[in-house]
Design an enzyme around this catalytic site. Structure first.
Site, PDB file in Angstrom:
ATOM      1  CB  VAL A  67      -0.881   0.542   1.362  1.00 60.35           C
ATOM      2  CG1 VAL A  67      -1.838  -1.110   1.481  1.00 60.35           C
ATOM      3  CG2 VAL A  67      -0.689   0.047   2.490  1.00 60.35           C
ATOM      4  CE1 TYR A  96      -2.123   2.930  14.775  1.00 57.68           C
ATOM      5  CE2 TYR A  96      -2.973   4.241  17.041  1.00 57.68           C
ATOM      6  CZ  TYR A  96      -3.066   2.975  16.015  1.00 57.68           C
ATOM      7  OH  TYR A  96      -4.172   1.997  16.052  1.00 57.68           O
TER       8      TYR A  96
HETATM    9  N1  LIG Z   1      -5.883  -4.664  17.777  1.00 55.19           N
HETATM   10  C1  LIG Z   1      -5.860  -3.125  18.111  1.00 55.19           C
HETATM   11  O1  LIG Z   1      -6.645  -3.843  19.761  1.00 55.19           O
HETATM   12  C2  LIG Z   1      -6.886  -1.934  17.565  1.00 55.19           C
HETATM   13  C3  LIG Z   1      -6.908  -0.163  17.865  1.00 55.19           C
HETATM   14  C4  LIG Z   1      -7.023   0.299  17.933  1.00 55.19           C
HETATM   15  C5  LIG Z   1      -7.114   0.343  15.501  1.00 55.19           C
HETATM   16  N2  LIG Z   1      -6.578  -0.745  15.412  1.00 55.19           N
HETATM   17  C6  LIG Z   1      -6.074  -1.122  13.377  1.00 55.19           C
HETATM   18  O2  LIG Z   1      -6.345  -1.834  13.318  1.00 55.19           O
HETATM   19  C7  LIG Z   1      -5.847  -1.985  11.908  1.00 55.19           C
HETATM   20  C8  LIG Z   1      -5.340  -3.495  11.276  1.00 55.19           C
HETATM   21  O3  LIG Z   1      -5.962  -4.668  12.489  1.00 55.19           O
HETATM   22  P1  LIG Z   1      -5.220  -5.474  13.253  1.00 55.19           P
HETATM   23  O4  LIG Z   1      -3.913  -4.911  13.994  1.00 55.19           O
HETATM   24  O5  LIG Z   1      -6.234  -6.717  12.978  1.00 55.19           O
HETATM   25  O6  LIG Z   1      -3.875  -6.291  11.984  1.00 55.19           O
HETATM   26  P2  LIG Z   1      -4.707  -7.121  11.199  1.00 55.19           P
HETATM   27  O7  LIG Z   1      -4.199  -8.271  11.399  1.00 55.19           O
HETATM   28  O8  LIG Z   1      -5.657  -6.866  10.512  1.00 55.19           O
HETATM   29  O9  LIG Z   1      -3.269  -6.581  10.013  1.00 55.19           O
HETATM   30  C9  LIG Z   1      -3.417  -6.473   9.062  1.00 55.19           C
HETATM   31  C10 LIG Z   1      -2.781  -6.404   8.166  1.00 55.19           C
HETATM   32  O10 LIG Z   1      -2.141  -4.967   7.158  1.00 55.19           O
HETATM   33  C11 LIG Z   1      -1.321  -6.016   5.836  1.00 55.19           C
HETATM   34  N3  LIG Z   1       0.038  -5.019   5.589  1.00 55.19           N
HETATM   35  C12 LIG Z   1       0.807  -4.254   6.704  1.00 55.19           C
HETATM   36  N4  LIG Z   1       1.705  -3.717   5.395  1.00 55.19           N
HETATM   37  C13 LIG Z   1       1.335  -3.589   4.723  1.00 55.19           C
HETATM   38  C14 LIG Z   1       1.667  -2.454   3.396  1.00 55.19           C
HETATM   39  N5  LIG Z   1       2.596  -1.810   3.383  1.00 55.19           N
HETATM   40  N6  LIG Z   1       1.513  -3.272   2.730  1.00 55.19           N
HETATM   41  C15 LIG Z   1      -0.769  -3.879   2.111  1.00 55.19           C
HETATM   42  N7  LIG Z   1      -0.729  -4.791   3.592  1.00 55.19           N
HETATM   43  C16 LIG Z   1      -0.774  -4.591   4.652  1.00 55.19           C
HETATM   44  C17 LIG Z   1      -0.245  -7.352   7.044  1.00 55.19           C
HETATM   45  O11 LIG Z   1       0.392  -8.431   5.707  1.00 55.19           O
HETATM   46  C18 LIG Z   1      -1.264  -7.479   7.673  1.00 55.19           C
HETATM   47  O12 LIG Z   1      -1.997  -9.205   6.575  1.00 55.19           O
HETATM   48  C19 LIG Z   1      -5.603  -0.934  11.785  1.00 55.19           C
HETATM   49  O13 LIG Z   1      -5.321   0.353  10.851  1.00 55.19           O
HETATM   50  C20 LIG Z   1      -5.274  -0.658  13.638  1.00 55.19           C
HETATM   51  O14 LIG Z   1      -4.919   1.032  14.144  1.00 55.19           O
HETATM   52  C21 LIG Z   1      -6.460  -2.385  16.218  1.00 55.19           C
END
Ligand SMILES: NC(=O)c1ccc[n+]([C@@H]2O[C@H](COP(=O)([O-])OP(=O)(O)OC[C@H]3O[C@@H](n4cnc5c(N)ncnc54)[C@H](O)[C@@H]3O)[C@@H](O)[C@H]2O)c1
Length: 270
Positions: free
Chosen positions: A68, A164
């Protein structure tokens, strides 16, 4: 409209849809709501697993691999998704985070590289996908919806993770810009700001649980499926008059009065 099939016959891109946490649950939720889905991720194995998971459940999914952070990849991914699905009705952006990419750092010590990396992976890429997808929406003339995964770190200060917080806060303003510039063409954009969700990333941040039961009024972390439900709603025609909004899904973690109060149980008073 059948409540369980809010996205029937829609065509949806989920960027980060190979993820094990929110990404996987959102891809699955969108497919279960009746949409054909294009899952985009940098990790080819994860994309294959996520596509198989949806296909085994009777859904229709396409896997697309790319980074991305690279504009030419974004152009190719959006064009491929539109080609494979016969168009695009909604874009969901999930890629993001902080501590998986760089260490927590006080602002006075943050390098430009750190700042740019986090802005790129949480805000700039969303603009790039929105820019390309808007062109598809406008060509189709059928409107469209964009939903971006934000964080409560964008609503309140994110100590040692200022980039962030700033990036996630920027998503809401981006959503307002899309809403104002393209609302007359039935194009909407909204943000779902997550609290603490039970994912791999959250476990890395809070290996001991972080006292969640005491801090979160709901008494538990959120489930990725609960984030997926909010995304499905905002992407769907049920949310046709909702745009430019930041929907916080945090079990009321950030709604609480911040100071301790006497004679009130800790799970209520904080
Ligand atoms: N888990 C939490 O508690 C929490 C809290 C607040 C916000 N979020 C947000 O949730 C989102 C992510 O969710 P998650 O932590 O469950 O992750 P996730 O398990 O959904 O993984 C995210 C995916 O992004 C992919 N990715 C990373 N870099 C990339 C790149 N350069 N190009 C293409 N793909 C890429 C990774 O391979 C991974 O499969 C983020 O936006 C995060 O800020 C999560």
């Amino acid at each position: 409209m059948e409540a369980g099939r809010l996205l029937r016959d829609r065509r949806v891109i989920v960027v980060g849809g190979g993820g094990m946490g929110n990404g996987r649950a959102i891809g699955r939720g969108v497919a279960e709501a009746g949409a054909q889905v294009a899952l985009v991720d940098i990790n080819p194995d994860r994309v294959t697993e996520a596509v198989d998971d949806i296909t085994e459940r009777g859904g229709k999914a396409h896997g697309l691999v790319g980074d991305v952070r690279v504009q030419s990849d974004v152009e190719r991914l959006v064009a491929d998704a539109a080609g494979r699905m016969g168009g695009i009705d909604a874009l969901v952006t999930v890629v993001g985070g902080y501590s998986l990419f760089t260490p927590w750092t006080p602002l006075a010590e943050v390098s430009d590289d750190q700042w740019n990396l986090i802005m790129d992976l949480n805000l700039t890429y969303v603009m790039r996908f929105a820019r390309e997808t808007l062109k598809v929406f406008l060509d189709q003339g059928t409107g469209g919806s964009i939903v971006s995964i934000g964080s409560i770190s964008g609503n309140v200060a994110s100590p040692y993770g200022a980039a962030y917080g700033a990036a996630k806060a920027g998503l809401t303003n981006l959503a307002k810009s899309v809403s104002v510039e393209y609302g007359s063409q039935d194009i909407r954009m909204n943000v779902v700001s997550c609290g603490v969700i039970a994912t791999e990333a959250q476990q890395a941040n809070f290996p001991d649980g972080g006292g969640l039961a005491e801090r979160v009024p709901a008494g538990r972390p959120g489930r990725p499926e609960e984030i997926a439900a909010a995304v499905v709603f905002l992407a769907s025609p049920y949310a046709s008059y909702i745009s430019g909004q930041n929907l916080t899904a945090d079990g009321s973690l950030t709604s609480r009065f911040p100071l301790p109060l006497p004679n009130i149980p800790p799970n209520v008073a904080g």
